[in-house]
Design a protein around this motif. Structure first.
Motif, PDB file in Angstrom:
ATOM      1  N   THR A  48       0.832  -1.201   0.000  1.00  0.00           N
ATOM      2  CA  THR A  48       0.000   0.000   0.000  1.00  0.00           C
ATOM      3  C   THR A  48       0.870   1.256   0.000  1.00  0.00           C
ATOM      4  O   THR A  48       2.102   1.186  -0.007  1.00  0.00           O
ATOM      5  CB  THR A  48      -0.901   0.028   1.248  1.00  0.00           C
ATOM      6  N   GLN A  49       0.198   2.401   0.052  1.00  0.00           N
ATOM      7  CA  GLN A  49       0.911   3.680   0.123  1.00  0.00           C
ATOM      8  C   GLN A  49       1.443   3.962   1.522  1.00  0.00           C
ATOM      9  O   GLN A  49       1.973   5.046   1.783  1.00  0.00           O
ATOM     10  CB  GLN A  49      -0.018   4.815  -0.327  1.00  0.00           C
ATOM     11  N   ALA A  50       1.319   2.985   2.400  1.00  0.00           N
ATOM     12  CA  ALA A  50       1.850   3.164   3.754  1.00  0.00           C
ATOM     13  C   ALA A  50       3.357   3.360   3.739  1.00  0.00           C
ATOM     14  O   ALA A  50       3.895   4.150   4.523  1.00  0.00           O
ATOM     15  CB  ALA A  50       1.495   1.948   4.617  1.00  0.00           C
ATOM     16  N   ASP A  56       8.483   9.020   4.596  1.00  0.00           N
ATOM     17  CA  ASP A  56       8.418  10.477   4.722  1.00  0.00           C
ATOM     18  C   ASP A  56       8.480  10.916   6.177  1.00  0.00           C
ATOM     19  O   ASP A  56       9.007  11.993   6.490  1.00  0.00           O
ATOM     20  CB  ASP A  56       7.135  10.998   4.074  1.00  0.00           C
ATOM     21  N   ARG A  57       7.952  10.094   7.082  1.00  0.00           N
ATOM     22  CA  ARG A  57       7.996  10.435   8.515  1.00  0.00           C
ATOM     23  C   ARG A  57       9.433  10.543   9.021  1.00  0.00           C
ATOM     24  O   ARG A  57       9.686  11.196  10.038  1.00  0.00           O
ATOM     25  CB  ARG A  57       7.292   9.371   9.365  1.00  0.00           C
ATOM     26  N   LEU A  58      10.368   9.902   8.343  1.00  0.00           N
ATOM     27  CA  LEU A  58      11.756   9.906   8.808  1.00  0.00           C
ATOM     28  C   LEU A  58      12.467  11.223   8.540  1.00  0.00           C
ATOM     29  O   LEU A  58      13.522  11.489   9.107  1.00  0.00           O
ATOM     30  CB  LEU A  58      12.544   8.773   8.127  1.00  0.00           C
ATOM     31  N   CYS A  64      12.772  18.255  18.763  1.00  0.00           N
ATOM     32  CA  CYS A  64      12.396  18.845  20.048  1.00  0.00           C
ATOM     33  C   CYS A  64      10.902  18.680  20.333  1.00  0.00           C
ATOM     34  O   CYS A  64      10.445  18.983  21.432  1.00  0.00           O
ATOM     35  CB  CYS A  64      12.764  20.331  20.067  1.00  0.00           C
ATOM     36  N   ASP A  65      10.153  18.252  19.336  1.00  0.00           N
ATOM     37  CA  ASP A  65       8.718  18.032  19.494  1.00  0.00           C
ATOM     38  C   ASP A  65       8.499  16.564  19.854  1.00  0.00           C
ATOM     39  O   ASP A  65       8.702  15.684  19.018  1.00  0.00           O
ATOM     40  CB  ASP A  65       8.004  18.379  18.186  1.00  0.00           C
ATOM     41  N   PRO A  66       8.081  16.274  21.089  1.00  0.00           N
ATOM     42  CA  PRO A  66       7.932  14.872  21.513  1.00  0.00           C
ATOM     43  C   PRO A  66       6.993  14.073  20.615  1.00  0.00           C
ATOM     44  O   PRO A  66       7.246  12.900  20.330  1.00  0.00           O
ATOM     45  CB  PRO A  66       7.378  14.994  22.935  1.00  0.00           C
ATOM     46  N   LYS A  67       5.896  14.685  20.166  1.00  0.00           N
ATOM     47  CA  LYS A  67       4.947  13.963  19.322  1.00  0.00           C
ATOM     48  C   LYS A  67       5.568  13.612  17.978  1.00  0.00           C
ATOM     49  O   LYS A  67       5.407  12.501  17.476  1.00  0.00           O
ATOM     50  CB  LYS A  67       3.682  14.800  19.118  1.00  0.00           C
ATOM     51  N   ALA A  68       6.283  14.572  17.386  1.00  0.00           N
ATOM     52  CA  ALA A  68       6.926  14.318  16.101  1.00  0.00           C
ATOM     53  C   ALA A  68       8.011  13.263  16.242  1.00  0.00           C
ATOM     54  O   ALA A  68       8.169  12.388  15.388  1.00  0.00           O
ATOM     55  CB  ALA A  68       7.508  15.616  15.542  1.00  0.00           C
ATOM     56  N   SER A  69       8.766  13.342  17.327  1.00  0.00           N
ATOM     57  CA  SER A  69       9.830  12.368  17.557  1.00  0.00           C
ATOM     58  C   SER A  69       9.256  10.971  17.751  1.00  0.00           C
ATOM     59  O   SER A  69       9.802   9.983  17.254  1.00  0.00           O
ATOM     60  CB  SER A  69      10.649  12.781  18.784  1.00  0.00           C
ATOM     61  N   SER A  70       8.131  10.876  18.457  1.00  0.00           N
ATOM     62  CA  SER A  70       7.482   9.586  18.670  1.00  0.00           C
ATOM     63  C   SER A  70       6.976   9.007  17.355  1.00  0.00           C
ATOM     64  O   SER A  70       7.106   7.803  17.095  1.00  0.00           O
ATOM     65  CB  SER A  70       6.322   9.746  19.654  1.00  0.00           C
ATOM     66  N   CYS A  71       6.428   9.859  16.506  1.00  0.00           N
ATOM     67  CA  CYS A  71       5.937   9.422  15.199  1.00  0.00           C
ATOM     68  C   CYS A  71       7.097   8.911  14.343  1.00  0.00           C
ATOM     69  O   CYS A  71       6.992   7.882  13.674  1.00  0.00           O
ATOM     70  CB  CYS A  71       5.227  10.585  14.512  1.00  0.00           C
ATOM     71  N   LYS A  72       8.198   9.627  14.398  1.00  0.00           N
ATOM     72  CA  LYS A  72       9.396   9.231  13.647  1.00  0.00           C
ATOM     73  C   LYS A  72       9.911   7.882  14.150  1.00  0.00           C
ATOM     74  O   LYS A  72      10.288   7.009  13.360  1.00  0.00           O
ATOM     75  CB  LYS A  72      10.455  10.321  13.817  1.00  0.00           C
ATOM     76  N   HIS A  73       9.923   7.718  15.456  1.00  0.00           N
ATOM     77  CA  HIS A  73      10.345   6.456  16.073  1.00  0.00           C
ATOM     78  C   HIS A  73       9.463   5.309  15.585  1.00  0.00           C
ATOM     79  O   HIS A  73       9.955   4.257  15.165  1.00  0.00           O
ATOM     80  CB  HIS A  73      10.257   6.588  17.594  1.00  0.00           C
ATOM     81  N   ASP A  74       8.151   5.505  15.630  1.00  0.00           N
ATOM     82  CA  ASP A  74       7.228   4.450  15.222  1.00  0.00           C
ATOM     83  C   ASP A  74       7.400   4.110  13.741  1.00  0.00           C
ATOM     84  O   ASP A  74       7.321   2.940  13.351  1.00  0.00           O
ATOM     85  CB  ASP A  74       5.783   4.874  15.490  1.00  0.00           C
ATOM     86  N   SER A  94      11.674   1.363  -3.442  1.00  0.00           N
ATOM     87  CA  SER A  94      10.951   2.265  -4.346  1.00  0.00           C
ATOM     88  C   SER A  94      10.522   3.546  -3.645  1.00  0.00           C
ATOM     89  O   SER A  94      10.413   4.603  -4.276  1.00  0.00           O
ATOM     90  CB  SER A  94       9.716   1.561  -4.922  1.00  0.00           C
ATOM     91  N   ALA A  95      10.293   3.443  -2.350  1.00  0.00           N
ATOM     92  CA  ALA A  95       9.852   4.611  -1.580  1.00  0.00           C
ATOM     93  C   ALA A  95      11.012   5.508  -1.158  1.00  0.00           C
ATOM     94  O   ALA A  95      10.795   6.537  -0.515  1.00  0.00           O
ATOM     95  CB  ALA A  95       9.079   4.157  -0.346  1.00  0.00           C
ATOM     96  N   GLY A  96      12.242   5.110  -1.494  1.00  0.00           N
ATOM     97  CA  GLY A  96      13.396   5.942  -1.171  1.00  0.00           C
ATOM     98  C   GLY A  96      13.936   5.756   0.230  1.00  0.00           C
ATOM     99  O   GLY A  96      14.512   6.682   0.814  1.00  0.00           O
TER     100      GLY A  96
END
Length: 210
Positions: A48-50, A56-58, A64-74, A94-96
């Protein structure tokens, strides 16, 4: 069991819809991580497009933003889980993902800690086990240099993983050996073979013998 029920109920399609809403991106990423632990889910997610979404999340988040860092971690841990399923690797490439991993390895801030580097290297090792992955790693400007640098400057576990990645490539394809040697890795490998972790010493010795 609950994850399997979610998968059969079409949760992946719902997650794809969630990723188009920036406010739901973090929740979707966390759910992808949970699902990616399931063997059956890996091929579904990778089709899928997941994968482009997760790659892109990487890139573009404030450490410094805990939410963004957590999303990147996941996202990174989800991509690692997917990378352990070889059939998913073409979608990752293919997704780079290789460029994204290189960015993580070179730009990780001190506040993010060494965990990012270790997991990024773990994904690279999975990619290096495939011909397409090796080709992408070798053709990415500066990536082999970055791996070579980690042999010298990384923490012991990072050194071990960098050696593992280089060994996976060189043992599988002789054409990888010369470019790796050109990075001046021999002194670092000799050092790791004497003072590295147990696995690091073993793999450094094997790489030196190629």
């Amino acid at each position: 069991r609950n994850k399997g029920l979610l998968l059969s109920a079409g949760i992946v399609e719902l997650l794809e819809q969630m990723t188009s809403n920036p406010r739901l991106a973090a929740a979707a990423t966390a759910l992808y991580l949970n699902l990616s632990c399931l063997t059956d889910a890996k091929s579904v997610i990778a089709s899928t497009q997941a994968v482009p979404f997760l790659v892109d999340r990487l890139y573009n988040h404030d450490a410094c933003d805990p939410k963004a860092s957590s999303c990147k971690h996941d996202a990174l841990y989800t991509l690692y889980n997917l990378s352990t399923h070889q059939a998913s690797i073409p979608s990752l490439l293919s997704a780079g993902i290789v460029d994204a991993l290189h960015t993580l390895l070179t730009d990780s801030s001190v506040s993010e800690g060494i965990g990012w580097t270790e997991k990024a290297l773990a994904v690279a090792i999975s990619l290096a086990a495939t011909q397409a992955g090796r080709k992408e790693i070798m053709s990415t400007p500066g990536l082999v240099s970055t791996l070579a640098m980690l042999l010298d400057t990384g923490e012991p576990t990072e050194q071990e993983q960098a050696v593992s990645c280089l060994l996976a490539m060189c043992a599988a394809d002789d054409k990888c050996i010369a470019p790796v040697l050109q990075e001046g890795v021999v002194p670092s490998l000799v050092s790791i073979s004497a003072t590295g972790t147990g696995r690091g010493r073993e793999k450094a010795q094997k790489l030196l013998k190629l």
